[in-house]
Design an enzyme around this catalytic site. Structure first.
Site, mmCIF file in Angstrom:
data_model
loop_
_atom_site.group_PDB
_atom_site.id
_atom_site.type_symbol
_atom_site.label_atom_id
_atom_site.label_comp_id
_atom_site.label_asym_id
_atom_site.label_seq_id
_atom_site.Cartn_x
_atom_site.Cartn_y
_atom_site.Cartn_z
ATOM 1 N N ASP A 105 0.815 -1.218 0.000
ATOM 2 C CA ASP A 105 0.000 0.000 0.000
ATOM 3 C C ASP A 105 0.852 1.274 0.000
ATOM 4 O O ASP A 105 1.792 1.418 0.791
ATOM 5 C CB ASP A 105 -0.947 -0.001 1.207
ATOM 6 C CG ASP A 105 -1.997 -1.109 1.083
ATOM 7 O OD1 ASP A 105 -2.400 -1.408 -0.054
ATOM 8 O OD2 ASP A 105 -2.377 -1.671 2.122
ATOM 9 N N HIS A 255 0.417 -7.924 -0.987
ATOM 10 C CA HIS A 255 -0.882 -8.583 -0.950
ATOM 11 C C HIS A 255 -1.636 -8.368 -2.251
ATOM 12 O O HIS A 255 -1.303 -7.486 -3.043
ATOM 13 C CB HIS A 255 -1.711 -8.084 0.243
ATOM 14 C CG HIS A 255 -1.994 -6.610 0.212
ATOM 15 N ND1 HIS A 255 -1.045 -5.657 0.526
ATOM 16 C CD2 HIS A 255 -3.113 -5.925 -0.111
ATOM 17 C CE1 HIS A 255 -1.577 -4.447 0.414
ATOM 18 N NE2 HIS A 255 -2.825 -4.580 0.017
HETATM 19 C C1 SIN Z 1 -6.023 -3.451 -0.255
HETATM 20 O O1 SIN Z 1 -5.326 -3.629 -1.226
HETATM 21 O O2 SIN Z 1 -5.690 -2.721 0.655
HETATM 22 C C2 SIN Z 1 -7.339 -4.197 -0.142
HETATM 23 C C3 SIN Z 1 -7.163 -5.643 -0.031
HETATM 24 C C4 SIN Z 1 -8.463 -6.377 -0.137
HETATM 25 O O3 SIN Z 1 -9.476 -5.793 -0.522
HETATM 26 O O4 SIN Z 1 -8.471 -7.566 0.147
#
Ligand code: SIN
Length: 290
Positions: A105, A255
């Site tokens: 992020d 992520h």
């Molecule tokens: C994000 O990228 O902060 C969101 C992750 C998600 O919606 O699982």
């Protein structure tokens, strides 16, 4: 604090914390235990919390100052700028696509997020999981020769590089986004400011090229690094339940949010973001890395 149990959920990263009610104010001792577990496991899962926005913000603040998300205002909660709306359609009435490539992020800013705390209010009956990978291990798994080639390198992170952004926006809109959010060079081997460990810091969603190299030259190396980072043994996959709160460390984990659910199914999530230390430098010209 003695009631807290931390159970690993995967081998590479991810643990569940049991024994805390995050709706209540926590003791300093409990916060220290959470922080320690977070640094060790990178991703922490708290089940059955069902927090309000205020409780979510209050707990997040115990871990550090919060972002107010100026670079992405259209996703902010109207009354709580600390809360980012990560819903699949609520803002626009159509399916939103956010975070559908591996990323860390706010890596496209000079204050990349330290951590993020995502809470689930509604989850689709199946799908919509979030996957995380351990970027310390990704770095450590590279050969010494490859690591030394990358050690002092910088790579450009560009908000407009995301596949979904590129496919939906006109060239003029992309230029405007880039003007308001100039791409930022980040270190490829990033030293974590609390653990002192080095993590690989390139991301499929935002990284476009190494400094001093073209995109074409950089791409095969970047793709190799992405593939190595997300090897199955290096991943924790979180299946969401309403009431979950999951915290991750953006300095050493990437992520991805999976979009494998129907357009008519709701996925309603809220995120707070821990303000990070300054990192990186803005690209001086608007020309692409050449
Ligand atoms: C994000 O990228 O902060 C969101 C992750 C998600 O919606 O699982």
């Amino acid at each position: 604090m003695s009631n807290i149990v931390v159970r690993k959920r995967a081998s590479a990263l991810g643990a569940e914390v049991v024994g805390l009610d995050l709706r209540e104010p926590l003791s300093d001792e409990a916060v220290a235990a959470v922080r320690q577990a977070w640094l060790e496991h990178l991703v922490l899962v708290f089940r059955d919390q069902h927090l309000s926005h205020e409780q979510h913000i209050a707990f997040s603040r115990r871990l550090g100052p919060l972002e107010t998300h100026e670079s992405i205002p259209k996703f902010c909660h109207p009354e709580h700028p600390e809360i980012l709306l990560v819903t699949n359609y609520e803002n626009t009435g159509r399916k939103l696509v956010v975070g559908r490539q591996w990323h860390s992020d706010l890596s496209t800013t000079r204050r990349p997020a330290k951590g993020s705390l995502l809470r689930c209010e509604e989850a689709p009956p199946a799908g919509g999981d979030t996957m995380f990978c351990n970027m310390y291990r990704a770095w450590e798994a590279l050969s010494p020769g490859f690591r030394s080639m990358l050690q002092e390198r910088w790579a450009l992170h560009d908000m407009t590089a995301a596949r979904e952004t590129r496919s939906r926006r006109s060239p003029e809109e992309l230029a405007d986004i880039r003007r308001r959010n100039p791409p930022v060079y980040q270190p490829v081997a990033r030293v974590h400011d609390e653990t002192g460990r080095t993590a690989l810091y390139v991301a499929e969603m935002t990284t476009v090229a190494f400094e001093g190299m073209t995109e074409e030259e950089s791409r095969p190396i970047l793709e190799h690094l992405y593939a190595r980072s997300v090897e199955p043994e290096n991943v924790y996959r979180h299946r969401w339940r309403p009431g979950d709160l999951v915290i991750w460390d953006n300095r050493c984990a990437m992520h991805i949010a999976l979009a494998d659910y129907g357009d008519d199914e709701r996925r309603v999530m809220y995120r707070t973001t821990l303000l990070g230390e300054p990192s990186g430098r803005v690209q001086e010209t608007s020309a692409a890395a050449e």
